[in-house]
Structure formats: structure tokens, C-alpha cells
Design a protein around this motif. Sequence first.
Motif, PDB file in Angstrom:
ATOM      1  N   SER A  99       0.857  -1.173   0.000  1.00 54.37           N
ATOM      2  CA  SER A  99       0.000   0.000   0.000  1.00 54.37           C
ATOM      3  C   SER A  99       0.904   1.237   0.000  1.00 54.37           C
ATOM      4  O   SER A  99       2.117   1.127  -0.138  1.00 54.37           O
ATOM      5  N   ARG A 135       1.644   5.304   1.626  1.00 56.42           N
ATOM      6  CA  ARG A 135       1.357   6.306   2.651  1.00 56.42           C
ATOM      7  C   ARG A 135       1.580   7.717   2.130  1.00 56.42           C
ATOM      8  O   ARG A 135       0.953   8.664   2.556  1.00 56.42           O
ATOM      9  N   TYR A 155       2.711  -5.160   3.963  1.00 54.68           N
ATOM     10  CA  TYR A 155       2.282  -6.147   4.958  1.00 54.68           C
ATOM     11  C   TYR A 155       2.643  -7.552   4.490  1.00 54.68           C
ATOM     12  O   TYR A 155       2.583  -7.855   3.294  1.00 54.68           O
ATOM     13  N   THR A 185      -7.766  -6.553   6.507  1.00 52.90           N
ATOM     14  CA  THR A 185      -7.728  -6.835   5.068  1.00 52.90           C
ATOM     15  C   THR A 185      -8.583  -5.877   4.238  1.00 52.90           C
ATOM     16  O   THR A 185      -8.158  -5.405   3.188  1.00 52.90           O
TER      17      THR A 185
HETATM   18  C1  PHB Z   1      -3.355   0.111   4.292  1.00 55.14           C
HETATM   19  O1  PHB Z   1      -2.829   0.948   3.549  1.00 55.14           O
HETATM   20  O2  PHB Z   1      -3.069   0.048   5.498  1.00 55.14           O
HETATM   21  C2  PHB Z   1      -4.361  -0.814   3.717  1.00 55.14           C
HETATM   22  C3  PHB Z   1      -4.727  -0.683   2.383  1.00 55.14           C
HETATM   23  C4  PHB Z   1      -5.674  -1.543   1.849  1.00 55.14           C
HETATM   24  C5  PHB Z   1      -6.241  -2.520   2.629  1.00 55.14           C
HETATM   25  C6  PHB Z   1      -5.881  -2.645   3.958  1.00 55.14           C
HETATM   26  C7  PHB Z   1      -4.928  -1.787   4.506  1.00 55.14           C
HETATM   27  O3  PHB Z   1      -7.157  -3.346   2.097  1.00 55.14           O
END
Ligand code: PHB
Length: 375
Positions: free
Chosen positions: A195, A197, A205, A277
Motif C-alpha cells: 500500500s 502512505r 504487509y 484486510t
Molecule cells: C493500508 O494501507 O493500510 C491498507 C490498504 C488496503 C487494505 C488494507 C490496509 O485493504
Amino acid sequence: MSHMLHLAGIESVVLERAGREHVRTRLRAGVLEQGVVEMLRELGLGERLDQLALKQSALDFRFDGASRRIDFEAEIGRNVWVYPQHEVVTDLMNARQKAGAAIFYEAPVQRIDGLEGERPVLHFEHQGESCRLECDYVAGCDGFRGVSRSAIPADKLKVFDRIYPFGWLGILAEAPAATNEIVWGCHDGGFAMQSIRSPSVTRLYLQCAPDENPDHWSDDRIWSELHKRLDVEGMPPVNEGRVTQKGVTAMRSFLAEPMQWGRLFLAGDAAHIVPPTGAKGLNSALADIKVLARALVAHYREGADAHLARYSDTCLRRMWLVQRFSAGLCTMTHQFPGQNPFVQRLQRTDLDYMTGTRAGRLQFSENFTGLPVEA
Ligand code: PHB
């Protein structure tokens, strides 16, 4: 909640157990549903959000060595935004501070009395003194381990719970994401996610044991697992960078019914937990708050209590759909220890159906970008 009440001319007091800086900087979720973004804008909280949030119009699923994207903007014209939770919290804290709000930090609530009467009382500590706050209503927004839920007699509360036999090792890396999209790796070696930020920071993850010690994960081990689970031919590999943070999150689904007792209304993690999730924790808390704030405004403005009476039913109906989505995705994408190969094939088939059919893509898109919040 207090901001929404303030905009409607209703007074509130916030009692927060932790200190201001802890609240402001604690790293949590990162994805906002479209409805949440619209709500924050409507509340006058959209300025930094509109500067910093990164719109996501698709999610990239990787399994069986290929990338299969679900483009929710193309499917249903809706999106999600990457905007870290601590930024939302910062915006809320700034807005409340500007309005001179009554927020007590480091003010743990010990006990709530009189919830069945007209004037509940909160007993809390602040600066070494025992204090009490008398009020009309209590919004229990104090998280899974807060005191509010335990103020409801055990025989009035039904609890539904599932603990997953795995956790997530979450890291922050100083590196731009390899692609500007959230990527899920559904691999035989376990789930992984890329992901975002910020334009220069990636959030990653890895599925791990629920009681994993993050110190057992060297940077080399982390990157090698991320490459194994996320990289596919034809797409840029995961971008490596300095790891600045590492931590393990346990996974559970939890829901308490009802979400109201007497003059106490539970909202967010005080009433429900989802596995991360589906990115639904913060979004669900804000959905509860929207329903509760509207109900309180109807009470004070019009003397109409029907919304308050329906609060729990309204929130639970939506929340069970969110639980279904979150648990379903978690089960579809993770490896369960000792899993039967038949069930493993079904998982792959679920992923194939979700990404490979119009019906599957629509269902994912509607849920991921956010189900409607009932007025
Ligand atoms: C996250 O950026 O923490 C994140 C993004 C998508 C998801 C879950 C967590 O489905």
C-alpha cells in the motif's frame, strides 16, 4: 463526533485516556471510502485531505503469477483515497482546538453510572484528581479495550468473535511504491500487500504467525518474502527502501449486539473489530458516528427520538455486511495452517470469480469503496 455536534450547536465533552501526542501520531489505517471523504469535506475538514490524499481507482490482485486488477472507478464510478488515519486525527484535533472544544487528554474514565436514568455520570481521573461529568448521553468511542462496552450488563450483550490463526507484519519503507496502486499478493507462501502512505513512503504487509516477533524479520527476509509473494511478470517488482518501522497486528472479527444500552451508544472499535484486510476499521467507526450525530441532532433540534431508538439496528445492519466483506476477503486471501487442499482450490476459485466476472468485480467495488450509510 464532537465536531459534528458542535456544527449543530450541541455541546459535548471529550474524555481521552491517552495523551495528545500519542493520539495524534499513532500509525494506523490508511484508506478512506469515498463516502468518508465526502463527509469530511462537507464538515469543512477537506483542506489538507484534498492536498495530500492519493486517489485510488483500482486494486491490483496478484495470484497464480498474474496481475488481475479491479478498476472500481470503471465498474461503478467510485474510488477510495489513501490518507493515513493519523492525518484524519490531526485534522479533527485541529478543528476542535480552533473551536475551543472541551477535550481532556490523559483523562481515563473509570466507571459510568446511571445509564438507565436521565443523567448518566462518568467518573474519570485528570491531573491526579478524581472527577465526574454529568451528561445527557454517552458516546462510547473508546476502542475495543475501553470501559464503555463493559458498562453494559453481560446478560444484555451478545458477542460474536472469530480469531484468525495468523497476523500481519506491517512495515513502513522509505521508497516510492513500485506502482501507484494497492497490490494484494495472494500466494501459497501467504498473503502480502503493497500500500502507499505518501509519494515517497510505502506501507507493506506480510502474513505471519499471530504471535510473531518482528525482530525475527531481518530486512533481507522481509524483502525476499515481499518479492516472492507480490512480484509477477510484466509488472515492476516491489521497490525496496530503508525500513523505518516494523510491527505485528493480530487479526480478529468481533461484534457486540446491541450497540446501545440506556443512554450509552457504542461506536467504532468499542462495538466491532474487523481484520484489517478490507481497510474497514476507521471507515466503519466514521459510519457509526454519522448515524449517531444525526440521531442526536434530530433529538435536540426536533425532539425526535426515533433515530436514536434505531441507532443500534441501523449500524448493525451495515456492520454485518462489513463483517461479511472483511472476513470473506481475509479468508479468501490468506493461507490457513494445515488447510485442506480442496479448500485451498476453492479460495483460488473465489479470487478468480471475484476478479474475472462482472458480478464479482461489482460486489468487490461496492464494498471496498463503501456501502451507503443510512440516514
Ligand atoms: C493500508 O494501507 O493500510 C491498507 C490498504 C488496503 C487494505 C488494507 C490496509 O485493504
